[in-house]
Design an enzyme around this catalytic site. Sequence first.
Site, short mmCIF file in Angstrom:
data_model
loop_
_atom_site.label_atom_id
_atom_site.label_comp_id
_atom_site.label_asym_id
_atom_site.label_seq_id
_atom_site.Cartn_x
_atom_site.Cartn_y
_atom_site.Cartn_z
CG ASP A 181 -2.31 0.53 0.90
OD1 ASP A 181 -2.39 1.72 0.54
OD2 ASP A 181 -3.32 -0.20 1.02
CG HIS A 260 -5.28 3.83 0.20
ND1 HIS A 260 -4.83 2.54 0.06
CD2 HIS A 260 -6.53 3.83 -0.31
CE1 HIS A 260 -5.76 1.80 -0.52
NE2 HIS A 260 -6.81 2.56 -0.76
CB SER A 623 -9.33 0.60 -0.85
OG SER A 623 -8.63 0.69 -2.04
#
Length: 841
Positions: A181, A260, A623
């Site tokens: 990620d 994220h 996600s």
Amino acid sequence: MNQILFLGECIQEKHHQFKLKMHFSLDVMELIFSFILFTSFFKIWNPLLGEAKIFMVLMEEDPLVYNKTLEAHLRIDEYMIYKERMSSEHDKFLGSLLQTGSYNKLYSFTRLLNGFAVNIMSEEVLNTIQNSKEVRAVHEDIKMEKFTTHTPDFLGIPSGVWPTLGGAKNSGEGIVIGFIDTGINPNHPSFTSQPYQGTNSGMHTNSRKFKGKCARGEGFPSTACNGKIVGAQYFAQAAIAAGDFNATRDYASPFDADGHGSHTASTAAGNHQIPVISNGFDYGYASGMAPGARIAVYKALYSFGGYMSDVVAAVDQAVEDGVDILSLSIGPSSVPSGPAAFLNVLEIQLLLATKAGVLVVQAAGNGGPSSSSILSFSPWITSVAASITDRKYNNTIKLGNGQSFSGTGLAPPTAGEVLFPIAAAADVCRSNTTASFMAIDSCQHKELFIPSLVQGKIIICTYTFDFEFEAASIATVVDTVHEIGAAGFIITMDPDIGSEQVKGTTMTIRVPGIVLNNMEASSALWEYYNSNTIRSRTGGAIAFTATARILDGRQAIYTGQAPVVASYSSRGPDVNNALLQTADVLKPNIMAPGSSIWAAWSPNSEGDHYIKGQDFAVVSGTSMATPHVAGVAALIKQKHPHWSPAAITSAMMTTADVADGSGAPILAQQTNQLAPATPFDYGAGSINPSRAIDPGLVFNTYFRHYIQFLCAVPGVDDESMRRAVGVGCPTKRKDWCSDLNTASLTVSNLVGSRKVIRRVTNVGGHNETYQVTVREPLGVKVSVSPQVFTISANASMHLRIVLEATEATNAYTFGEMVLRGSRKHVVSVPIAVYASSSLGS
């Protein structure tokens, strides 16, 4: 370079309304894939893309993962010598073929793949590499993008799972989840050190065998790896070579400059009961699914996305380090070219990760609700769909005439219970400005407002096309209203846009505000305002008699009616190739919460300007669904440390729910409507963790079975298998892809009849008798033998399933095979069949 999309909280996750749909003609689709989505494996050197390109080169010699005996007996120091030898051989190979300066090797892949990533300067160099007898395959690099409290309770984890594993803080203990990620924010309370407090010596102890390292760098001191974070590295060689990496913005370290990666890591394995405070308001507590699990970070994505060769290097390192589970909230932007999507270099690498015992969990994509928008293809990957939970944040505005309208906005209320005057932005801005009406209506420029007219009023702003194209933002509206001293704001919809998915409504707001994101409410507000505003002969407003107050939009309500498949969540059927020929594989596999998920963030995030400066963020996307499943998988792995990746996926699928909280069938958001959901929307259903840790039976699958599956894929021959996987097809090949022993049954082209075998293994710990019932798909007769069977603990047996087309439906229809055990285990297997001709036709 080519592009890979996903899961970004920000496609960004919630900006899905402009995504490409996959129902164009093939000619148009090829054009889009070539120039927008940049599909991989270009055969022709395109000078328009620049002279230097990155390629991943696979060598003929097998990687270490194929030699289990050698792999099992190598000490760490011996493995490092082996790794250095492989890398040196790659250097010698390139040096013997190419002139110095014509290439730059970026990585050597040594664990799962034997190969390297190389930046080359000309087509001549590429041809030289491709023509070498030592080279098995060459793949052009492609660009990758991201796909993004209450959910543990919603899934029943605190009462149904954590108590069986020693409590919340010990749940997941001994398991290491690897995250490919954008890195991690090591300063966040979700990731502070949490020492193990349990006494169960039988728990899985892989975290003590994990041998990853901690890469220091800006924002990431050596103390960042504190026992909760057990490893952290970053991979950016391809991004640097491509010129996209900016060290000031992107951080040459595992530090998360986007947000994220911190969000996904905390969702799966964040610490238990961390207060969620944003803009001074307490939204409750957040917990990961497996609070006791350890986190290993492999940063290969950045605010701009990333490149596949960086991701491949990260996966190779993660498996070498010894992670138990890999969580990927990323994927390709389109179906890869070539004989089969399953032979893409990343798909094959993830197959080899599975061979090494690592469970791979990947987001399904954010291309919904279009059919065949799935972007996680292979049966060895657990592909995750996203749902809406029963938690809602609604806001309300009450007008002076007694009317009330609902909207959105995580915002505080206006002061007290008094009504405030309403003023349209255009009526309280300077008249001698050269700014456009759109710029005024969007409330983006504080200098345009007249201070004496705006103070103490609620300002009406308009959601114009500038918001859609990010020339305007709700964040700027908030700043403007705060600076000019207004009492709050109302955002209404521009009639030319209509009722759309508004960008930024999930940001936490520090001033009173509401977004009326439907035309009916927006029109009613304007009608009330215009009829209560006194104007001069020239049209200027001279008295504002329309009034309103905004209620608190930060208080959650719980409907109990979820889950619902989110509109953006990518749908099946799965496809074999870029021609969108459907596959005998059920995708997605499972569904988990993905909408409006609270989790950790990175305060100096460059990934989403709506959330910049916050420690927590509420975002949406597959996600966000993916780490829910990765965390639940960690709980299952802790309970059953010797289960294969396929067994864990099977446990989650066969115990999933297909009904919502009220007992009604799960629905799916389609374009402007709700419709009954199918397995192409949610896979086997919504994940049920408390049942998944004790599924009764599992469907086990191993590497050799996946090879047989690949060899049955239409268009795949022995040569394409050898080039992609490094092994050829067995002499005795399976007839159908549907023969793969998965916890689902999909037939993409049923002609007459087909016999399918499934092998179940009893993991319930006791002998158990099962009775089989079938809900048949429309137009298909299904018979199962035996219909009743008794199976001993740890034993396996075969089920013979015959599908007969009773009519040519020429469409997919759905059913279910249910095995009910005498010890209350219920094993459900979804069935999806496309009957193209019946036995009698």
